[in-house]
Design an enzyme around this catalytic site. Structure first.
Site, PDB file in Angstrom:
ATOM      1  N   HIS A 165      34.899 -16.132  -0.964  1.00 30.05           N
ATOM      2  CA  HIS A 165      35.927 -15.481  -0.153  1.00 30.05           C
ATOM      3  C   HIS A 165      36.280 -16.349   1.044  1.00 30.05           C
ATOM      4  O   HIS A 165      37.454 -16.530   1.366  1.00 30.05           O
ATOM      5  CB  HIS A 165      35.412 -14.109   0.304  1.00 30.05           C
ATOM      6  CG  HIS A 165      36.384 -13.333   1.128  1.00 30.05           C
ATOM      7  ND1 HIS A 165      36.717 -13.687   2.414  1.00 30.05           N
ATOM      8  CD2 HIS A 165      37.085 -12.197   0.853  1.00 30.05           C
ATOM      9  CE1 HIS A 165      37.582 -12.808   2.899  1.00 30.05           C
ATOM     10  NE2 HIS A 165      37.827 -11.893   1.970  1.00 30.05           N
ATOM     11  N   GLY A 166      35.280 -16.877   1.722  1.00 23.60           N
ATOM     12  CA  GLY A 166      35.487 -17.726   2.885  1.00 23.60           C
ATOM     13  C   GLY A 166      35.403 -16.998   4.215  1.00 23.60           C
ATOM     14  O   GLY A 166      35.247 -17.625   5.264  1.00 23.60           O
ATOM     15  N   ASP A 167      35.495 -15.673   4.189  1.00 26.02           N
ATOM     16  CA  ASP A 167      35.280 -14.845   5.377  1.00 26.02           C
ATOM     17  C   ASP A 167      34.847 -13.474   4.875  1.00 26.02           C
ATOM     18  O   ASP A 167      35.575 -12.492   5.008  1.00 26.02           O
ATOM     19  CB  ASP A 167      36.542 -14.749   6.224  1.00 26.02           C
ATOM     20  CG  ASP A 167      36.323 -13.977   7.526  1.00 26.02           C
ATOM     21  OD1 ASP A 167      35.165 -13.564   7.795  1.00 26.02           O
ATOM     22  OD2 ASP A 167      37.294 -13.771   8.276  1.00 26.02           O
ATOM     23  N   ALA A 168      33.659 -13.428   4.308  1.00 25.91           N
ATOM     24  CA  ALA A 168      33.188 -12.231   3.613  1.00 25.91           C
ATOM     25  C   ALA A 168      32.601 -11.181   4.541  1.00 25.91           C
ATOM     26  O   ALA A 168      31.815 -10.334   4.101  1.00 25.91           O
ATOM     27  CB  ALA A 168      32.165 -12.625   2.552  1.00 25.91           C
ATOM     28  N   ASN A 172      36.513  -7.086   5.563  1.00 20.85           N
ATOM     29  CA  ASN A 172      37.485  -7.637   4.621  1.00 20.85           C
ATOM     30  C   ASN A 172      37.334  -7.116   3.199  1.00 20.85           C
ATOM     31  O   ASN A 172      37.973  -7.621   2.277  1.00 20.85           O
ATOM     32  CB  ASN A 172      37.407  -9.167   4.641  1.00 20.85           C
ATOM     33  CG  ASN A 172      37.924  -9.719   5.948  1.00 20.85           C
ATOM     34  OD1 ASN A 172      38.751  -9.103   6.610  1.00 20.85           O
ATOM     35  ND2 ASN A 172      37.429 -10.880   6.337  1.00 20.85           N
TER      36      ASN A 172
END
Length: 241
Positions: A165-168, A172
């Site tokens: 995801h990259g910003d889990a 989010n």
């Protein structure tokens, strides 16, 4: 990141994008990027250009990920005078940090863990054109003038390469009314990396949002045992970059 005050000033660009629709502020991140919902089923994200992940990059990632899993549909995006925006179609669901789920943390945190596993299983690594590896993150930090400590330049061996995801962070993940994972939002940093890069951040943010004791519950719901070395490394890298 936080739920903003109801009287958050509305930028002129957001008013123009709303085209007369009523606006409600729903989110404000630490960089000043504000998100507003409209009463006609859209979300408008607006703020100064993010040097780490632009809205154009997020739109590209959403379009790719949307072929395999549920994410917001992009309506439009752009930038002007040092600001950028992204307009997406609303998904009927509530963030895992909505007050409804803050009052039911064990349901929410387990749903976030299951949802992250579903995301990792759904997105095909071989077809992913985006990179969120340790070298790319260190290089990106350097481009922004951040010096990553030498101790973080050598990562643990990759456990399992997935599309992260990259910003889990738990906000989010969107949940349905039954408390099941429904969709993911804010995919501006999506890319291939060790799955622990996401798990470390998701479980750490469970503590931030729900309180002590929820870190390992999230990891259990994901379906694996905690790897303390990788958790520590990827949390330190997150904080450093």
């Amino acid at each position: 990141m936080s739920i903003p005050a109801i009287d958050l000033p509305v930028p002129d660009r957001v008013l123009r994008l709303a085209s007369g629709a009523a606006l409600t502020p729903v989110w404000l991140n630490t960089l000043g990027m504000a998100t507003f919902s409209t009463d006609d089923g859209r979300y408008i994200k607006h703020g100064t250009i993010d040097p780490e992940s632009s809205r154009a990059e997020e739109a590209e990632r959403l379009a790719w990920a949307g072929r395999y899993t549920r994410v917001p549909e992009v309506i439009e995006y752009g930038e002007e005078d040092g600001h950028e925006w992204l307009v997406t179609r609303a998904i009927p669901g509530r963030s895992a940090v909505h007050p409804h789920w803050i009052a039911r943390p064990e349901i929410a945190v387990r749903a976030v863990g299951r949802g992250l596993r579903l995301l990792h299983d759904a997105l095909p690594v071989a077809d992913c054109p985006f990179d969120w590896s340790v070298p790319s993150r260190i290089a990106g930090a350097a481009d922004r003038g951040i010096e990553v400590p030498e101790a973080l330049r050598s990562a643990p061996p990759i456990d399992l390469l997935v599309v992260c995801h990259g910003d889990a962070c738990v906000p989010n993940t969107l949940l349905d009314d039954e408390g099941s994972p429904l969709a993911h939002v804010d995919l501006g940093a999506l890319g291939t990396a060790d799955r622990w890069a996401d798990i470390a951040v998701a479980s750490m943010s469970a503590e931030w949002n729900y309180g002590p004791g929820f870190e390992d519950i999230l990891i259990e719901a994901y379906g694996i045992e905690p790897d303390r070395e990788r958790l520590a490394y990827y949390r330190d890298l997150w904080n450093a970059t």
